[in-house]
Design a protein around this motif. Sequence first.
Motif, PDB file in Angstrom:
ATOM      1  N   GLY A  77      -8.202  -2.711   4.037  1.00 42.43           N
ATOM      2  CA  GLY A  77      -6.878  -2.683   4.655  1.00 42.43           C
ATOM      3  C   GLY A  77      -6.025  -1.566   4.078  1.00 42.43           C
ATOM      4  N   GLN A  78      -6.103  -1.366   2.768  1.00 39.92           N
ATOM      5  CA  GLN A  78      -5.348  -0.293   2.142  1.00 39.92           C
ATOM      6  C   GLN A  78      -5.844   1.078   2.606  1.00 39.92           C
ATOM      7  N   ILE A  79      -7.152   1.220   2.748  1.00 44.16           N
ATOM      8  CA  ILE A  79      -7.706   2.490   3.238  1.00 44.16           C
ATOM      9  C   ILE A  79      -7.167   2.794   4.628  1.00 44.16           C
ATOM     10  N   GLU A  80      -7.141   1.791   5.495  1.00 41.10           N
ATOM     11  CA  GLU A  80      -6.644   1.993   6.861  1.00 41.10           C
ATOM     12  C   GLU A  80      -5.184   2.454   6.861  1.00 41.10           C
ATOM     13  N   VAL A  81      -4.366   1.851   6.010  1.00 33.69           N
ATOM     14  CA  VAL A  81      -2.951   2.228   5.944  1.00 33.69           C
ATOM     15  C   VAL A  81      -2.813   3.655   5.433  1.00 33.69           C
ATOM     16  N   ILE A  82      -3.513   3.999   4.372  1.00 31.26           N
ATOM     17  CA  ILE A  82      -3.414   5.345   3.792  1.00 31.26           C
ATOM     18  C   ILE A  82      -3.885   6.402   4.784  1.00 31.26           C
ATOM     19  N   GLN A  83      -4.964   6.109   5.511  1.00 29.20           N
ATOM     20  CA  GLN A  83      -5.508   7.088   6.459  1.00 29.20           C
ATOM     21  C   GLN A  83      -4.529   7.439   7.572  1.00 29.20           C
ATOM     22  N   GLU A  84      -3.590   6.552   7.859  1.00 28.85           N
ATOM     23  CA  GLU A  84      -2.585   6.842   8.881  1.00 28.85           C
ATOM     24  C   GLU A  84      -1.749   8.069   8.527  1.00 28.85           C
ATOM     25  N   THR A 119       0.824  -1.206   0.000  1.00 32.48           N
ATOM     26  CA  THR A 119       0.000   0.000   0.000  1.00 32.48           C
ATOM     27  C   THR A 119       0.861   1.261   0.000  1.00 32.48           C
ATOM     28  N   ILE A 120       1.900   1.270   0.815  1.00 25.83           N
ATOM     29  CA  ILE A 120       2.782   2.448   0.875  1.00 25.83           C
ATOM     30  C   ILE A 120       3.505   2.626  -0.453  1.00 25.83           C
ATOM     31  N   ARG A 121       3.929   1.528  -1.057  1.00 26.26           N
ATOM     32  CA  ARG A 121       4.585   1.624  -2.368  1.00 26.26           C
ATOM     33  C   ARG A 121       3.619   2.175  -3.417  1.00 26.26           C
ATOM     34  N   LEU A 122       2.353   1.747  -3.360  1.00 24.32           N
ATOM     35  CA  LEU A 122       1.353   2.279  -4.293  1.00 24.32           C
ATOM     36  C   LEU A 122       1.206   3.789  -4.119  1.00 24.32           C
ATOM     37  N   ALA A 123       1.171   4.235  -2.870  1.00 21.47           N
ATOM     38  CA  ALA A 123       1.030   5.668  -2.595  1.00 21.47           C
ATOM     39  C   ALA A 123       2.237   6.443  -3.118  1.00 21.47           C
ATOM     40  N   LEU A 124       3.425   5.943  -2.841  1.00 22.42           N
ATOM     41  CA  LEU A 124       4.632   6.623  -3.319  1.00 22.42           C
ATOM     42  C   LEU A 124       4.707   6.629  -4.846  1.00 22.42           C
TER      43      LEU A 124
END
Length: 150
Positions: free
Chosen positions: A82-89, A26-31
């Motif tokens: 799960g991805q939403i939870e990670v991004i919201q952090e 998820t973090i890699r997708l965001a970056l």
Amino acid sequence: MSPLQATLREAMKDAMRARNKPRLETIRLALAEIRRVEVDERIDCDDARVTGILSRMIKQRKDSISQFEAGGRDDLVAKEQGQIEVIQEFLPQALDGEALAKLIREAVVKAGAESMRDMGKVMGLLKPQVTGRADMGEVSRQVRQLLSAD
């Protein structure tokens, strides 16, 4: 590099060390999405822009969840949540209803808005303040409701 991007990179390293694959993905997708915007628009994203990108990613995942639920794909629903939870952090603290209403009232007064024709001015003032902290659809609905009541 913005401070929020630096935070994301550190979180990526931590996820690698912890061997937490879903979080790392998820973090890699965001970056990658941030990098794509920087390359496409030939800019360096600041925190406000990164927050907007992350907010858009959450909206995309919520749309996907509704599609997956309709298709009966509970496994993909869980992955998207799960991805939403990670991004919201990485997003700023969400505004509660009262704080959002106060910001909207202040923007209406500051813009001198009297009717629906002034909605663009109000939204222009509000967007930088609420991006990533509130659903823009909800903000728009409340502004519309306030301006049509006048």
